[in-house]
Write an enzyme that holds these catalytic residues in place. Structure first.
Site, PDB file in Angstrom:
ATOM      1  N   LYS A 176       0.861  -1.180   0.000  1.00 30.77           N
ATOM      2  CA  LYS A 176       0.000   0.000   0.000  1.00 30.77           C
ATOM      3  C   LYS A 176       0.903   1.238   0.000  1.00 30.77           C
ATOM      4  O   LYS A 176       1.527   1.562   0.998  1.00 30.77           O
ATOM      5  CB  LYS A 176      -0.881   0.042   1.257  1.00 30.77           C
ATOM      6  CG  LYS A 176      -1.940   1.127   1.161  1.00 30.77           C
ATOM      7  CD  LYS A 176      -2.330   1.716   2.510  1.00 30.77           C
ATOM      8  CE  LYS A 176      -1.563   2.923   2.899  1.00 30.77           C
ATOM      9  NZ  LYS A 176      -1.603   4.080   1.997  1.00 30.77           N
ATOM     10  N   GLU A 251       9.839   1.878  10.507  1.00 31.51           N
ATOM     11  CA  GLU A 251      10.753   3.018  10.352  1.00 31.51           C
ATOM     12  C   GLU A 251       9.920   4.261  10.610  1.00 31.51           C
ATOM     13  O   GLU A 251       9.129   4.660   9.752  1.00 31.51           O
ATOM     14  CB  GLU A 251      11.310   3.079   8.925  1.00 31.51           C
ATOM     15  CG  GLU A 251      12.196   1.936   8.529  1.00 31.51           C
ATOM     16  CD  GLU A 251      13.476   1.899   9.319  1.00 31.51           C
ATOM     17  OE1 GLU A 251      13.863   2.940   9.900  1.00 31.51           O
ATOM     18  OE2 GLU A 251      14.077   0.822   9.383  1.00 31.51           O
ATOM     19  N   CYS A 285      13.341  11.538   6.879  1.00 29.73           N
ATOM     20  CA  CYS A 285      13.307  11.226   8.324  1.00 29.73           C
ATOM     21  C   CYS A 285      14.686  11.300   8.958  1.00 29.73           C
ATOM     22  O   CYS A 285      14.796  11.460  10.171  1.00 29.73           O
ATOM     23  CB  CYS A 285      12.633   9.883   8.571  1.00 29.73           C
ATOM     24  SG  CYS A 285      13.270   8.582   7.539  1.00 29.73           S
ATOM     25  N   GLU A 384       9.511  16.872  14.870  1.00 29.55           N
ATOM     26  CA  GLU A 384      10.018  16.776  13.504  1.00 29.55           C
ATOM     27  C   GLU A 384       9.348  17.857  12.638  1.00 29.55           C
ATOM     28  O   GLU A 384       8.122  17.947  12.606  1.00 29.55           O
ATOM     29  CB  GLU A 384       9.651  15.387  12.989  1.00 29.55           C
ATOM     30  CG  GLU A 384      10.425  14.940  11.796  1.00 29.55           C
ATOM     31  CD  GLU A 384      10.137  13.471  11.451  1.00 29.55           C
ATOM     32  OE1 GLU A 384       9.094  12.941  11.871  1.00 29.55           O
ATOM     33  OE2 GLU A 384      10.963  12.883  10.753  1.00 29.55           O
TER      34      GLU A 384
HETATM   35  P1  ADP Z   1       2.506  11.342   6.779  1.00 26.20           P
HETATM   36  O1  ADP Z   1       1.701  12.110   7.789  1.00 26.20           O
HETATM   37  O2  ADP Z   1       3.873  11.844   6.608  1.00 26.20           O
HETATM   38  O3  ADP Z   1       1.801  11.111   5.486  1.00 26.20           O
HETATM   39  P2  ADP Z   1       1.717   8.762   7.688  1.00 26.20           P
HETATM   40  O4  ADP Z   1       2.296   7.942   8.788  1.00 26.20           O
HETATM   41  O5  ADP Z   1       0.333   9.291   7.881  1.00 26.20           O
HETATM   42  O6  ADP Z   1       2.743   9.923   7.441  1.00 26.20           O
HETATM   43  O7  ADP Z   1       1.730   7.961   6.318  1.00 26.20           O
HETATM   44  C1  ADP Z   1       2.649   6.941   5.982  1.00 26.20           C
HETATM   45  C2  ADP Z   1       1.899   5.797   5.318  1.00 26.20           C
HETATM   46  O8  ADP Z   1       0.976   5.262   6.258  1.00 26.20           O
HETATM   47  C3  ADP Z   1       1.068   6.227   4.104  1.00 26.20           C
HETATM   48  O9  ADP Z   1       1.067   5.189   3.149  1.00 26.20           O
HETATM   49  C4  ADP Z   1      -0.314   6.378   4.707  1.00 26.20           C
HETATM   50  O10 ADP Z   1      -1.374   6.255   3.775  1.00 26.20           O
HETATM   51  C5  ADP Z   1      -0.326   5.220   5.688  1.00 26.20           C
HETATM   52  N1  ADP Z   1      -1.326   5.326   6.741  1.00 26.20           N
HETATM   53  C6  ADP Z   1      -1.826   6.439   7.339  1.00 26.20           C
HETATM   54  N2  ADP Z   1      -2.750   6.100   8.257  1.00 26.20           N
HETATM   55  C7  ADP Z   1      -2.857   4.746   8.250  1.00 26.20           C
HETATM   56  C8  ADP Z   1      -3.653   3.783   8.952  1.00 26.20           C
HETATM   57  N3  ADP Z   1      -4.528   4.135   9.881  1.00 26.20           N
HETATM   58  N4  ADP Z   1      -3.463   2.481   8.668  1.00 26.20           N
HETATM   59  C9  ADP Z   1      -2.573   2.089   7.739  1.00 26.20           C
HETATM   60  N5  ADP Z   1      -1.816   2.936   7.035  1.00 26.20           N
HETATM   61  C10 ADP Z   1      -1.942   4.254   7.279  1.00 26.20           C
END
Ligand code: ADP
Length: 481
Positions: A176, A251, A285, A384
């Site tokens: 994903k 990570e 990061c 961050e």
């Molecule tokens: P950022 O805020 O920098 O986008 P995220 O941690 O929200 O960082 O996003 C990193 C990845 O995690 C993306 O692929 C995002 O779609 C996914 N993501 C965000 N929320 C969820 C969730 N509840 N479950 C699974 N994946 C998620």
């Protein structure tokens, strides 16, 4: 580059699925123009992808390392050959300068290459027993179906850094990608398709992050989730994976300190700090988030660095000579400004920048900014920023700066600039970080373990360590006569 109005983005069991109904528009962050629409999948598509990956696991996990290696070699070759085109797509959706994007794609291919080599080296152990009547064996076995969730800041290399070791280990995958940057992921799938990956071994689902995440978490068939992203989502995954005791490799965020000692090579250190802070517009990061400079050189160092920062060319990453692209979205832009305003209110001085870029593009641009007089109370010194904002604090003594550098919930990367070997060794040993760069700010490389401690994550990517994340160690105890 012209893309179709709609791009198929759900790839399951070797088939690009027809559109499910809902789509999501992908925008160019430099111009805010739409690039294309991709499919918005959810639980149903994820369940289908998990099923395909589970079915494919029984045969893929039985292949030899050499067989898996051949596909990874081919994919690495195709990716390298197409680096310019893939770089352009990456810049379109993510914004980074084209040279950086092409560099990222080549770096992404280098993970495929390295794990093509590593696929044959998942060694086990023969343990000397304490009794003559026993023989003790440890054999590594691929863990099973892997859910891979990746971020937008490195849309290409964060994918190959996960899927290459997983495939080399004999695992199958449901990927994903970040909703902002699915196009690089689609291209990588097409490369594997051309390289001859068997159906179902690698699957892609774009769409509703929460729904896809939930389906991965709730499936008993998914044995490991490998994730790169925010600490907040990382913590959510830890909580939710408890139900099936799912293994995680995470990570997460970072807050890297860079320390410039009085004996540092001023010019070299300034160039490296510039690269560390402003590469990918600070959206990395491991990029420097706080800079500590010895008070005896602080004024001169700040002047040298500021001169370099002022010369950075801002604009669309597709234009020649651009060194600083846009931020990924409005939220990211606002966060940078909130950090700046908070710091200024608490006494920081703006040396350069300090405002959104007033250029001729509509995207999310911010001027590269340096702040002096940073103090620990400022948000930027602990949270961050993920943007082109660099606070500078001075220090007098080594112990004092090590203490300040370690005073963080994060523990991903830290950097030291010194020409003194004793200082380099001492400080690198004392810094509580998973990665320490000594006169080096680009430590990520396929052959070495990358990963944080504390709230920066669990597990390693890269090196033989990276592949072992995807291998269970099965212990076989044999009684003999
Ligand atoms: P950022 O805020 O920098 O986008 P995220 O941690 O929200 O960082 O996003 C990193 C990845 O995690 C993306 O692929 C995002 O779609 C996914 N993501 C965000 N929320 C969820 C969730 N509840 N479950 C699974 N994946 C998620």
């Amino acid at each position: 580059m012209n893309l179709e109005n709609k791009t198929k983005s759900i790839w399951i069991n070797g088939i690009w699925k027809d559109f499910t109904g809902k789509t999501e528009t992908i925008y160019n962050p430099a111009t805010l123009e739409p690039i294309t629409e991709v499919d918005y999948g959810g639980e149903i598509e994820t369940a289908e992808a998990i099923q395909a990956a589970s079915k494919a696991f029984s045969s893929w996990s039985e292949t030899t390392g050499r067989e898996r290696s051949r596909i990874l070699y081919k994919a690495a070759e195709l990716m390298t050959q197409n680096a310019e085109r893939l770089g352009e797509i990456l810049t379109l959706e993510q914004g980074k300068p084209l040279t950086e994007a092409i560099g990222e794609v080549k770096g992404a291919a280098s993970f495929l290459l390295w794990y093509a080599e590593e696929a044959s080296r998942g060694y086990g152990e023969w343990i000397p027993p304490s009794s003559q009547s026993k023989r003790l064996l440890v054999i590594p076995k691929p863990i099973g179906v892997v859910g891979a969730i990746t971020p937008w800041n490195f849309p290409s290399s964060m994918i190959t850094r996960k899927i290459a070791p997983a495939l080399a280990a004999g695992c199958t995958i449901v990927l994903k990608p970040a909703p902002e940057t699915p196009l690089s992921a689609i291209e990588i799938m097409k490369i594997f398709q051309k390289a001859g990956i068997p159906d179902g071994v690698l699957n892609l689902v774009t769409g509703d992050a929460e729904a896809i995440g939930k389906a991965l978490l709730e499936s008993k068939d998914v044995k490991l989730i490998t994730f790169t992203g925010s600490t907040a989502v990382g913590k959510y995954l830890i909580q939710e994976s408890a139900a099936h005791v799912k293994k995680l490799s995470l990570e997460l965020g970072g807050h890297a300190p860079s320390i410039v000692f009085e004996d540092a090579d001023m010019e070299k250190a300034a160039t490296l700090v510039l690269g560390s802070k402003f590469r990918n517009n600070g959206q990395t990061c491991i990029c420097t988030n706080r800079l500590y400079v010895h008070e005896s050189i602080a004024e001169e160092f700040t002047a040298v660095l500021t001169e370099k920062v002022k010369q950075l060319k801002i604009g669309s990453g597709l234009e020649k000579g651009i060194e600083l692209g846009p931020l990924i979205n409005k939220k990211a832009l606002d966060k940078v400004h909130v950090h700046l305003e908070d710091a200024v209110e608490k006494g920081a001085k703006v040396i350069c920048g300090g405002t959104a870029w007033n250029g001729d593009l509509d995207g999310y641009f911010y001027e590269p900014t340096i702040l002096s007089n940073a103090t620990d109370e400022m948000i930027i010194m602990s949270e961050e920023t993920f943007g082109p904002l660099l606070p500078i604090q001075t220090f007098k003594k080594e112990d004092e700066v090590i203490h300040a550098a370690n005073n963080s919930d994060y523990g991903l990367a830290a950097y030291v600039f010194t020409e003194n070997t004793n200082c380099a060794i001492r400080t690198s040993e004392k810094l509580d970080y998973g990665i320490v760069g000594i006169n080096d700010v680009f430590p990520a490389t396929p052959e070495a373990p990358f990963g944080g401690i504390k709230q920066s994550g669990i597990g390693k990517e890269g090196g033989h360590h990276g592949m072992h994340e995807f291998l269970e160690k099965k212990f076989i105890s044999i009684g003999i006569e």
